[in-house]
Design a protein around this motif. Structure first.
Motif, PDB file in Angstrom:
ATOM      1  N   TRP A 167       0.873  -1.182   0.000  1.00 33.14           N
ATOM      2  CA  TRP A 167       0.000   0.000   0.000  1.00 33.14           C
ATOM      3  C   TRP A 167       0.905   1.224   0.000  1.00 33.14           C
ATOM      4  CZ3 TRP A 167      -5.454  -0.282   0.634  1.00 33.14           C
ATOM      5  CH2 TRP A 167      -5.940  -1.579   0.744  1.00 33.14           C
ATOM      6  N   ARG A 168       0.789   2.061  -1.014  1.00 34.59           N
ATOM      7  CA  ARG A 168       1.655   3.236  -1.132  1.00 34.59           C
ATOM      8  C   ARG A 168       0.840   4.458  -1.536  1.00 34.59           C
ATOM      9  NH1 ARG A 168       4.371  -0.099   1.042  1.00 34.59           N
ATOM     10  NH2 ARG A 168       6.372  -0.910   0.377  1.00 34.59           N
ATOM     11  N   ASN A 169       1.381   5.629  -1.225  1.00 40.45           N
ATOM     12  CA  ASN A 169       0.724   6.888  -1.588  1.00 40.45           C
ATOM     13  C   ASN A 169       0.909   7.231  -3.063  1.00 40.45           C
ATOM     14  OD1 ASN A 169      -0.233   7.315   1.015  1.00 40.45           O
ATOM     15  ND2 ASN A 169       1.639   8.342   1.632  1.00 40.45           N
ATOM     16  N   ASN A 170       1.889   6.601  -3.708  1.00 41.39           N
ATOM     17  CA  ASN A 170       2.178   6.860  -5.120  1.00 41.39           C
ATOM     18  C   ASN A 170       2.417   5.542  -5.836  1.00 41.39           C
ATOM     19  OD1 ASN A 170       2.345   9.832  -5.009  1.00 41.39           O
ATOM     20  ND2 ASN A 170       4.074   9.400  -3.653  1.00 41.39           N
ATOM     21  N   LEU A 171       2.231   5.580  -7.147  1.00 45.82           N
ATOM     22  CA  LEU A 171       2.596   4.434  -7.960  1.00 45.82           C
ATOM     23  C   LEU A 171       4.115   4.315  -8.003  1.00 45.82           C
ATOM     24  CD1 LEU A 171       0.085   4.834 -10.936  1.00 45.82           C
ATOM     25  CD2 LEU A 171       0.181   2.921  -9.324  1.00 45.82           C
ATOM     26  N   PRO A 172       4.638   3.144  -8.319  1.00 48.68           N
ATOM     27  CA  PRO A 172       6.098   3.008  -8.404  1.00 48.68           C
ATOM     28  C   PRO A 172       6.670   3.898  -9.510  1.00 48.68           C
ATOM     29  CG  PRO A 172       4.995   0.949  -9.029  1.00 48.68           C
ATOM     30  CD  PRO A 172       3.946   1.895  -8.594  1.00 48.68           C
ATOM     31  N   SER A 173       7.931   4.233  -9.381  1.00 46.92           N
ATOM     32  CA  SER A 173       8.575   5.171 -10.309  1.00 46.92           C
ATOM     33  C   SER A 173       8.535   4.700 -11.759  1.00 46.92           C
ATOM     34  CB  SER A 173      10.016   5.436  -9.880  1.00 46.92           C
ATOM     35  OG  SER A 173      10.733   4.223  -9.879  1.00 46.92           O
ATOM     36  N   ARG A 174       8.450   3.398 -11.994  1.00 50.37           N
ATOM     37  CA  ARG A 174       8.392   2.902 -13.372  1.00 50.37           C
ATOM     38  C   ARG A 174       7.133   3.392 -14.106  1.00 50.37           C
ATOM     39  NH1 ARG A 174       7.658  -1.731 -10.146  1.00 50.37           N
ATOM     40  NH2 ARG A 174       5.603  -2.684 -10.334  1.00 50.37           N
ATOM     41  N   TYR A 175       6.136   3.886 -13.360  1.00 51.99           N
ATOM     42  CA  TYR A 175       4.921   4.413 -13.968  1.00 51.99           C
ATOM     43  C   TYR A 175       4.834   5.934 -13.845  1.00 51.99           C
ATOM     44  CZ  TYR A 175       3.571  -0.460 -13.898  1.00 51.99           C
ATOM     45  OH  TYR A 175       3.541  -1.812 -14.084  1.00 51.99           O
ATOM     46  N   SER A 176       5.960   6.586 -13.714  1.00 52.55           N
ATOM     47  CA  SER A 176       5.956   8.045 -13.545  1.00 52.55           C
ATOM     48  C   SER A 176       5.357   8.781 -14.743  1.00 52.55           C
ATOM     49  CB  SER A 176       7.372   8.554 -13.269  1.00 52.55           C
ATOM     50  OG  SER A 176       8.210   8.256 -14.365  1.00 52.55           O
ATOM     51  N   ASN A 177       5.374   8.166 -15.925  1.00 51.45           N
ATOM     52  CA  ASN A 177       4.787   8.799 -17.110  1.00 51.45           C
ATOM     53  C   ASN A 177       3.332   8.405 -17.341  1.00 51.45           C
ATOM     54  OD1 ASN A 177       7.137  10.151 -17.743  1.00 51.45           O
ATOM     55  ND2 ASN A 177       7.937   8.422 -18.917  1.00 51.45           N
ATOM     56  N   TYR A 178       2.778   7.574 -16.483  1.00 50.21           N
ATOM     57  CA  TYR A 178       1.387   7.125 -16.635  1.00 50.21           C
ATOM     58  C   TYR A 178       0.433   8.264 -16.290  1.00 50.21           C
ATOM     59  CZ  TYR A 178      -2.926   4.529 -15.880  1.00 50.21           C
ATOM     60  OH  TYR A 178      -4.223   4.090 -15.932  1.00 50.21           O
ATOM     61  N   ASP A 179      -0.530   8.528 -17.164  1.00 50.52           N
ATOM     62  CA  ASP A 179      -1.501   9.603 -16.974  1.00 50.52           C
ATOM     63  C   ASP A 179      -2.802   9.022 -16.424  1.00 50.52           C
ATOM     64  OD1 ASP A 179      -3.231  11.763 -17.073  1.00 50.52           O
ATOM     65  OD2 ASP A 179      -2.706  12.319 -19.127  1.00 50.52           O
ATOM     66  N   LEU A 180      -3.066   9.261 -15.151  1.00 55.73           N
ATOM     67  CA  LEU A 180      -4.271   8.736 -14.512  1.00 55.73           C
ATOM     68  C   LEU A 180      -5.554   9.292 -15.138  1.00 55.73           C
ATOM     69  CD1 LEU A 180      -2.996   8.887 -10.851  1.00 55.73           C
ATOM     70  CD2 LEU A 180      -3.765   6.816 -12.029  1.00 55.73           C
ATOM     71  N   TYR A 181      -5.486  10.462 -15.723  1.00 53.39           N
ATOM     72  CA  TYR A 181      -6.669  11.060 -16.341  1.00 53.39           C
ATOM     73  C   TYR A 181      -7.038  10.355 -17.646  1.00 53.39           C
ATOM     74  CZ  TYR A 181      -6.531  14.771 -12.928  1.00 53.39           C
ATOM     75  OH  TYR A 181      -6.554  15.467 -11.746  1.00 53.39           O
ATOM     76  N   LYS A 182      -6.067   9.760 -18.311  1.00 53.19           N
ATOM     77  CA  LYS A 182      -6.332   9.109 -19.594  1.00 53.19           C
ATOM     78  C   LYS A 182      -6.481   7.596 -19.475  1.00 53.19           C
ATOM     79  CE  LYS A 182      -4.264  12.563 -22.553  1.00 53.19           C
ATOM     80  NZ  LYS A 182      -3.215  12.861 -23.521  1.00 53.19           N
ATOM     81  N   GLY A 183      -5.846   6.994 -18.486  1.00 55.45           N
ATOM     82  CA  GLY A 183      -5.908   5.542 -18.335  1.00 55.45           C
ATOM     83  C   GLY A 183      -7.297   5.072 -17.962  1.00 55.45           C
ATOM     84  N   TYR A 184      -7.628   3.879 -18.368  1.00 57.14           N
ATOM     85  CA  TYR A 184      -8.936   3.306 -18.087  1.00 57.14           C
ATOM     86  C   TYR A 184      -9.001   2.821 -16.648  1.00 57.14           C
ATOM     87  CZ  TYR A 184     -13.383   1.264 -19.365  1.00 57.14           C
ATOM     88  OH  TYR A 184     -14.733   1.001 -19.457  1.00 57.14           O
ATOM     89  N   LYS A 185     -10.131   3.076 -15.980  1.00 57.83           N
ATOM     90  CA  LYS A 185     -10.332   2.660 -14.601  1.00 57.83           C
ATOM     91  C   LYS A 185     -11.574   1.784 -14.516  1.00 57.83           C
ATOM     92  CE  LYS A 185      -9.621   6.662 -14.680  1.00 57.83           C
ATOM     93  NZ  LYS A 185      -9.023   7.515 -15.718  1.00 57.83           N
ATOM     94  N   VAL A 186     -11.482   0.686 -13.774  1.00 62.57           N
ATOM     95  CA  VAL A 186     -12.608  -0.205 -13.534  1.00 62.57           C
ATOM     96  C   VAL A 186     -13.003  -0.054 -12.072  1.00 62.57           C
ATOM     97  CG1 VAL A 186     -13.423  -2.592 -13.552  1.00 62.57           C
ATOM     98  CG2 VAL A 186     -11.745  -1.836 -15.253  1.00 62.57           C
TER      99      VAL A 186
END
Length: 167
Positions: free
Chosen positions: A73-92
């Motif tokens: 459980w972390r407050n942030n995603l791991p650094s390997r996903y630093s370029n991931y855009d939560l606004y554009k990614g699909y959420k279920v």
């Protein structure tokens, strides 16, 4: 004798009506949901993020993902996903306690949404400044749920389930 029987029946009826109480529990967490969450839900426990194979737990505002074979459980995603855009990614949306324990099922069921960037309207971009709750019952076994924003969601009704006290 009739008076005694009547008094006993009246006493039993009074006692049973006192102990019977209706319990109504409506849990709406619209204000807790992140701005990048999809519109259409008045309650969300978890978002499953197929692009990064992780979960976001709304009540604690933490990401849940596998790290060396263990759920963390972390407050942030791991650094390997630093370029991931939560606004554009699909959420279920998944409303089950400890949703991550059904991870293999989620990967199989929702893996098809990987790469569906920008296919959902997120709360930040919603035309409604204040989502209105419209009753639309979705039978989830032991409870039903309402959706917001005229019932538009991410099409993940299969992921909806019972909500428990545990994360």
């Amino acid at each position: 004798m009739k008076r005694i029987v009547f008094a006993v029946i009246l006493a039993v009826a009074s006692v049973s009506s006192i102990s019977t109480k209706a319990q109504v529990n409506v849990n709406i967490n619209i204000a807790q949901q992140p701005a990048w969450g999809p519109t259409g839900y008045d309650h969300v426990d978890y978002y499953y993020l197929p692009d990064v194979d992780a979960y976001y737990y709304v009540p604690s505002r933490q990401y849940v993902y596998l790290d060396n074979g263990a759920w963390v459980w972390r407050n942030n995603l791991p650094s390997r996903y630093s370029n991931y855009d939560l606004y554009k990614g699909y959420k279920v949306v998944i409303n089950n306690p400890k949703a991550y324990l059904s991870h293999q099922s989620h990967v199989q069921q929702y893996g098809k949404y990987k790469g569906n960037q920008g296919k959902q309207v997120v709360i930040r971009d919603s035309k409604n400044s204040r989502p209105s709750v419209r009753s639309q019952s979705v039978n989830n076994g032991n409870r039903s749920e309402r959706k917001t924003n005229n019932g538009k969601g991410n099409g993940s009704n299969k992921a909806r389930g019972n909500r428990g006290g545990n994360r």
